[in-house]
Design a protein around this motif. Structure first.
Motif, PDB file in Angstrom:
ATOM      1  N   UNK A 171      43.671  17.332  72.857  1.00 23.53           N
ATOM      2  CA  UNK A 171      42.872  18.491  72.454  1.00 23.53           C
ATOM      3  C   UNK A 171      42.090  18.200  71.184  1.00 23.53           C
ATOM      4  N   UNK A 172      42.688  17.458  70.257  1.00 23.08           N
ATOM      5  CA  UNK A 172      41.982  17.120  69.020  1.00 23.08           C
ATOM      6  C   UNK A 172      40.772  16.243  69.301  1.00 23.08           C
ATOM      7  N   UNK A 173      40.845  15.455  70.355  1.00 23.14           N
ATOM      8  CA  UNK A 173      39.716  14.603  70.717  1.00 23.14           C
ATOM      9  C   UNK A 173      38.531  15.426  71.214  1.00 23.14           C
ATOM     10  N   UNK A 174      38.802  16.675  71.641  1.00 21.22           N
ATOM     11  CA  UNK A 174      37.721  17.579  72.039  1.00 21.22           C
ATOM     12  C   UNK A 174      37.198  18.261  70.775  1.00 21.22           C
ATOM     13  N   UNK A 175      36.518  17.494  69.940  1.00 22.09           N
ATOM     14  CA  UNK A 175      36.204  17.982  68.601  1.00 22.09           C
ATOM     15  C   UNK A 175      35.091  19.019  68.560  1.00 22.09           C
ATOM     16  N   UNK A 176      34.597  19.442  69.734  1.00 21.73           N
ATOM     17  CA  UNK A 176      33.568  20.469  69.740  1.00 21.73           C
ATOM     18  C   UNK A 176      34.156  21.874  69.858  1.00 21.73           C
ATOM     19  N   UNK A 177      35.448  22.012  70.171  1.00 22.57           N
ATOM     20  CA  UNK A 177      36.016  23.360  70.270  1.00 22.57           C
ATOM     21  C   UNK A 177      36.127  23.978  68.875  1.00 22.57           C
ATOM     22  N   UNK A 178      35.909  25.290  68.803  1.00 22.49           N
ATOM     23  CA  UNK A 178      36.095  25.988  67.523  1.00 22.49           C
ATOM     24  C   UNK A 178      37.189  27.038  67.603  1.00 22.49           C
ATOM     25  N   UNK A 179      37.731  27.245  68.821  1.00 17.15           N
ATOM     26  CA  UNK A 179      38.740  28.277  69.041  1.00 17.15           C
ATOM     27  C   UNK A 179      39.793  27.737  69.998  1.00 17.15           C
ATOM     28  N   UNK A 180      41.055  28.001  69.686  1.00 18.63           N
ATOM     29  CA  UNK A 180      42.159  27.505  70.513  1.00 18.63           C
ATOM     30  C   UNK A 180      43.057  28.667  70.908  1.00 18.63           C
ATOM     31  N   UNK A 181      43.172  28.889  72.213  1.00 19.96           N
ATOM     32  CA  UNK A 181      44.063  29.933  72.718  1.00 19.96           C
ATOM     33  C   UNK A 181      45.468  29.370  72.869  1.00 19.96           C
ATOM     34  N   UNK A 182      46.438  30.048  72.279  1.00 17.49           N
ATOM     35  CA  UNK A 182      47.846  29.709  72.499  1.00 17.49           C
ATOM     36  C   UNK A 182      48.251  30.393  73.803  1.00 17.49           C
ATOM     37  N   UNK A 183      48.104  29.667  74.909  1.00 21.61           N
ATOM     38  CA  UNK A 183      48.283  30.242  76.226  1.00 21.61           C
ATOM     39  C   UNK A 183      49.719  30.296  76.683  1.00 21.61           C
ATOM     40  N   UNK A 184      50.607  30.522  75.756  1.00 20.16           N
ATOM     41  CA  UNK A 184      52.033  30.726  76.034  1.00 20.16           C
ATOM     42  C   UNK A 184      52.561  31.536  74.868  1.00 20.16           C
ATOM     43  N   UNK A 185      53.321  32.592  75.151  1.00 17.57           N
ATOM     44  CA  UNK A 185      53.760  33.458  74.064  1.00 17.57           C
ATOM     45  C   UNK A 185      54.828  32.818  73.190  1.00 17.57           C
ATOM     46  N   UNK A 186      55.363  31.668  73.597  1.00 13.78           N
ATOM     47  CA  UNK A 186      56.240  30.911  72.708  1.00 13.78           C
ATOM     48  C   UNK A 186      55.453  30.241  71.578  1.00 13.78           C
ATOM     49  N   UNK A 187      54.215  29.885  71.855  1.00 13.88           N
ATOM     50  CA  UNK A 187      53.473  29.033  70.936  1.00 13.88           C
ATOM     51  C   UNK A 187      53.172  29.665  69.582  1.00 13.88           C
ATOM     52  N   UNK A 188      52.978  31.000  69.471  1.00 11.10           N
ATOM     53  CA  UNK A 188      52.774  31.564  68.140  1.00 11.10           C
ATOM     54  C   UNK A 188      53.924  31.295  67.172  1.00 11.10           C
TER      55      UNK A 188
END
Length: 267
Positions: A171-188
């Protein structure tokens, strides 16, 4: 209407949604069921996730709930529409609220999504995002090591950082993203570590806040807000280790969690 709101999750992750519901809707009683014994749901076959979700729902229906919140992205992806068709109460998932929040936040329309294998393979987030805005660019990544980490209570420190850093390399290699969804409620529960790894330029989105807003809108629409005058006594049920559930819950909530019971689901 002083009936409770039911909240289900594969484990402790849904507590992140429950906390936001408590904050935004302090008069509403919650009954939370976390299937900690059979967590994680992400690697499981769709049919098994549906079966386990039905068992949690059946338990809550016996409690006369007025609304169901599926605080699990994998269960939302596999069961939301089915349960909406079957139940005579409103059913809220976490994917659409998370997608809406990400679109409002992103400045360049490049959004990353991390989640369990089940959520990522379902393509539920790309579909939800593109349904709202077809020009959105989505990069998604399964992070199967995150949920076991959270369920063990390893939320910060060197071990957590190593797992998160290794998992997020693609995901870090996709350096054009500016927003990241935590698509699992464990991740917060790992959000501070995820933010540290991704960098402060990336906006982190968890769906709890938007999900609570959707619940509030539905309570108003159906005129089912609680009219109680006393603070509600929330109930928490888990299928696995009580002490571990209690430790994580007490670390996440502002006050100690009471009324935790261990239950058995299925046969």
């Amino acid at each position: 209407m002083n009936r409770p709101i039911g909240v289900i999750d594969s484990g402790v992750g849904g507590l992140t949604v429950a906390r936001e519901l408590m904050r935004q809707l302090p008069k509403e009683k919650l009954i939370y069921v976390g299937d900690t014994l059979r967590c994680p749901y992400g690697p499981r076959p769709k049919e098994e996730v549906i079966q386990f979700t039905r068992e949690m729902v059946d338990f809550l229906l016996e409690k006369n709930i007025k609304m169901l919140v599926i605080a699990c992205n994998t269960a939302t992806a596999f069961t939301l529409e089915m349960l909406r068709n079957e139940l005579d109460i409103p059913v809220v998932g976490v994917i659409q609220p998370g997608a809406r929040a990400a679109i409002k936040t992103s400045q360049n329309q490049h959004i990353g999504v991390i989640g369990t294998e089940g959520t990522i393979s379902s393509q539920a987030y790309p579909q939800a995002l593109k349904h709202i805005n077809p020009s959105i660019h989505v990069n998604d990544l399964a992070c199967p090591r995150f949920v076991p980490l959270v369920e063990m209570g390893v939320l910060e420190g060197e071990d957590a950082y190593q797992v998160v850093a290794e998992s997020l390399v693609p995901m870090k290699e996709q350096n054009h993203i500016d927003t990241l969804i935590l698509g699992c409620t464990h991740y917060p529960l790992l959000s501070s570590t995820i933010q540290e790894v991704m960098g402060n330029d990336i906006k982190i989105i968890s769906s709890g806040d938007e999900t609570a807003r959707e619940v509030s809108v539905l309570l108003e629409y159906y005129d089912t807000f609680s009219n109680g005058y006393h603070p509600p006594q929330h109930e928490f049920y888990a299928t696995g280790d009580r002490a571990l559930f209690e430790n994580i819950a007490n670390a996440w909530f502002d006050s100690p969690v009471e009324h935790i019971e261990i239950i058995t689901l299925g046969t």
